[in-house]
Design an enzyme around this catalytic site. Sequence first.
Site, PDB file in Angstrom:
ATOM      1  N   GLU A 159       0.873  -1.168   0.000  1.00  0.00           N
ATOM      2  CA  GLU A 159       0.000   0.000   0.000  1.00  0.00           C
ATOM      3  C   GLU A 159       0.915   1.224   0.000  1.00  0.00           C
ATOM      4  O   GLU A 159       1.839   1.301   0.816  1.00  0.00           O
ATOM      5  CB  GLU A 159      -0.881  -0.004   1.253  1.00  0.00           C
ATOM      6  CG  GLU A 159      -1.830   1.186   1.261  1.00  0.00           C
ATOM      7  CD  GLU A 159      -2.772   1.232   2.460  1.00  0.00           C
ATOM      8  OE1 GLU A 159      -2.791   0.286   3.264  1.00  0.00           O
ATOM      9  OE2 GLU A 159      -3.476   2.250   2.570  1.00  0.00           O
ATOM     10  N   ARG A 192       5.254 -12.830   9.511  1.00  0.00           N
ATOM     11  CA  ARG A 192       5.966 -11.603   9.169  1.00  0.00           C
ATOM     12  C   ARG A 192       7.311 -11.553   9.892  1.00  0.00           C
ATOM     13  O   ARG A 192       7.538 -12.264  10.883  1.00  0.00           O
ATOM     14  CB  ARG A 192       5.130 -10.365   9.479  1.00  0.00           C
ATOM     15  CG  ARG A 192       4.789 -10.163  10.950  1.00  0.00           C
ATOM     16  CD  ARG A 192       4.132  -8.782  11.178  1.00  0.00           C
ATOM     17  NE  ARG A 192       3.134  -8.450  10.199  1.00  0.00           N
ATOM     18  CZ  ARG A 192       3.094  -7.281   9.522  1.00  0.00           C
ATOM     19  NH1 ARG A 192       3.997  -6.351   9.734  1.00  0.00           N
ATOM     20  NH2 ARG A 192       2.143  -7.036   8.667  1.00  0.00           N
ATOM     21  N   LYS A 224       4.428   0.528   9.459  1.00  0.00           N
ATOM     22  CA  LYS A 224       4.490   1.844   8.816  1.00  0.00           C
ATOM     23  C   LYS A 224       3.907   2.929   9.709  1.00  0.00           C
ATOM     24  O   LYS A 224       4.398   4.042   9.728  1.00  0.00           O
ATOM     25  CB  LYS A 224       3.757   1.779   7.467  1.00  0.00           C
ATOM     26  CG  LYS A 224       4.641   1.189   6.375  1.00  0.00           C
ATOM     27  CD  LYS A 224       3.971   1.258   5.039  1.00  0.00           C
ATOM     28  CE  LYS A 224       3.066   0.066   4.858  1.00  0.00           C
ATOM     29  NZ  LYS A 224       2.515  -0.058   3.512  1.00  0.00           N
TER      30      LYS A 224
END
Length: 562
Positions: free
Chosen positions: A40, A265, A275
């Site tokens: 994104e 992850r 982020k």
Amino acid sequence: MTQTADTETSAGTDFIRAIVADDNRTGRFGGNVITRFPPEPNGYLHIGHAKSACLNFGLAAENGGHCNMRFDDTNPTREEVEYVNSILNDVQWLGWDWGDNLFYASDYFGELYEMAVDLIRKGKAFVDDLTFDEIQEYRGTLTEPGRESPYRERSVGENLDLFRQMRAGEFDEGSRVLRAKIDMASPNLQLRDPVLYRILKASHHRTGDDWVIYPMYDFAHGQSDSIEGVTHSICTLEFEVHRALYDWCLDALEIYHPQQIEFARLNLTYTVLSKRRLIQLVEGGYVNGWDDPRMPTLSGLRRRGYTPEAIRDFCERIGVAKRDTWTDIALLENCIREDLNRRAPRVMAVLDPVKLVIENYPEDQVEYVESENNPEDASAGHRSLPFSRTVYIERDDFAEDPPRGFYRLSPGREVRLKDAYYVTCTGVAKDEATGKIAEIRCVYDPETRGGTSADGRRVRGTSHWVSAEHCLDAEVRIYDHLFLKEDPSDLPDGGDFTDNLNPDSLRTITAKVEPSLAEAQPGDRIQFLRQGYFCVDLDSAPGAPVFNRTVALRDSWARRRG
Ligand code: ATP
Ligand code: MG
């Protein structure tokens, strides 16, 4: 809590590669392997994204397939072109090539809209007038079923009409949404009539003001995968609970159905990889931008001196697994050390200089000694270094009163100045005010030129040095972990992760460096002998290089921890 490489899951044998090999064997996707890397554009890529990119691009390459570079740009309020550009640049820098396969979920807004209309026609979606808060409230909990919306039984015709009006901008933001009609009693909360579209009167960085309704991640992602013919849609574990919805949408629409696969992850010690938090660090001024060399972003690591090869090597070594673990940041540091050990030329730089005066060396004499550029690389050649009566050595290469086991210079002792001469200390001069050593005095043996003695006399210590008259002053930025705790979110109640920031993560010093470094260009990577690996920073000016310490030669942190 830390672990290093997951040996059972090293590249080639991890569970995802096993699934793909199986699919290839059974011909499930006709032997095709098409993956996608779907960031994104709401921030810069970090080392966790590198893990995902290496997995997706690597898997496709190994199987003769391809990986699409796809921007998951469905939320116009958080996304910016600056991020798109930085992401493309970083993926390329890592060494991955998407060829012609650059896509944007926003390219599919028209198709996605038609798919939503199709769901309405099939009686599988409805327009809801509940507010977001009410939807939350009606949703129920893990232990309690949810309640159906009073608008759930609207007719297909009414839903089609209302959805068209939503698209035409006739309603206010937040006043209506499109929801899937699934099951408000499902044990999986994601299936309790999830929201598919919401009204957002915001300009999109690509579609401008064409749209005032935007699809939710769950509606956009699987359908984008399907449109692109993706075979294996690989995502992180938190999407495991979304998989049922991913599958439901594709089945309800009766379109091509890729396989979603989840993996753990990357969590890296002393580092935050979210982020949202990285934005806080940038916006709060805790670091100097996204490419601050302390940031775990790819732009930060690049500026710090990391190579794409070292990062890819790291991603391969950590492997891919299904359970959440922590990776020790020391593993990442080892990868760059190994890479630069082979590649980086070695130079002399004195980080904490003290003068050494050679009493029997002629005042005006300058001679040039030869020094090897990299003993690991025979092709790296040699360079000439000016040597003169006064040189700088490291302050801690001298001890007036040497402790046991200290083999460097001290009064009466002989050591080697690397590639130059043996010197014997005759005394010191001190600064009267501070009592600190102002200069070390010594004599040299002219018969030891090149740093070897003809009579076979040995010395135990070797110091690096620079000629005082010829060296350059250079700013050197010494970095340490950005956070003090292995897990930066380990906090008392009410604490903020910024409380765990390391106040000493950046220390700036002025070093004395050999004159060859006047020519250094931003991005050059070198080893300062006995100190570590350094990279020339963007802030350098001609003749005034600025160096970032990429990593120390050895893991001093591990030693400090004992
Ligand atoms: P963040 O939590 O940092 O905001 P994100 O998942 O929202 O990350 P995206 O831009 O959606 O960021 O991520 C692009 C791809 O990278 C996704 O497939 C995502 O699952 C993956 N990814 C993100 N963070 C990590 C990580 N720490 N380790 C491995 N893959 C990751
Ligand atoms: Mg995301």
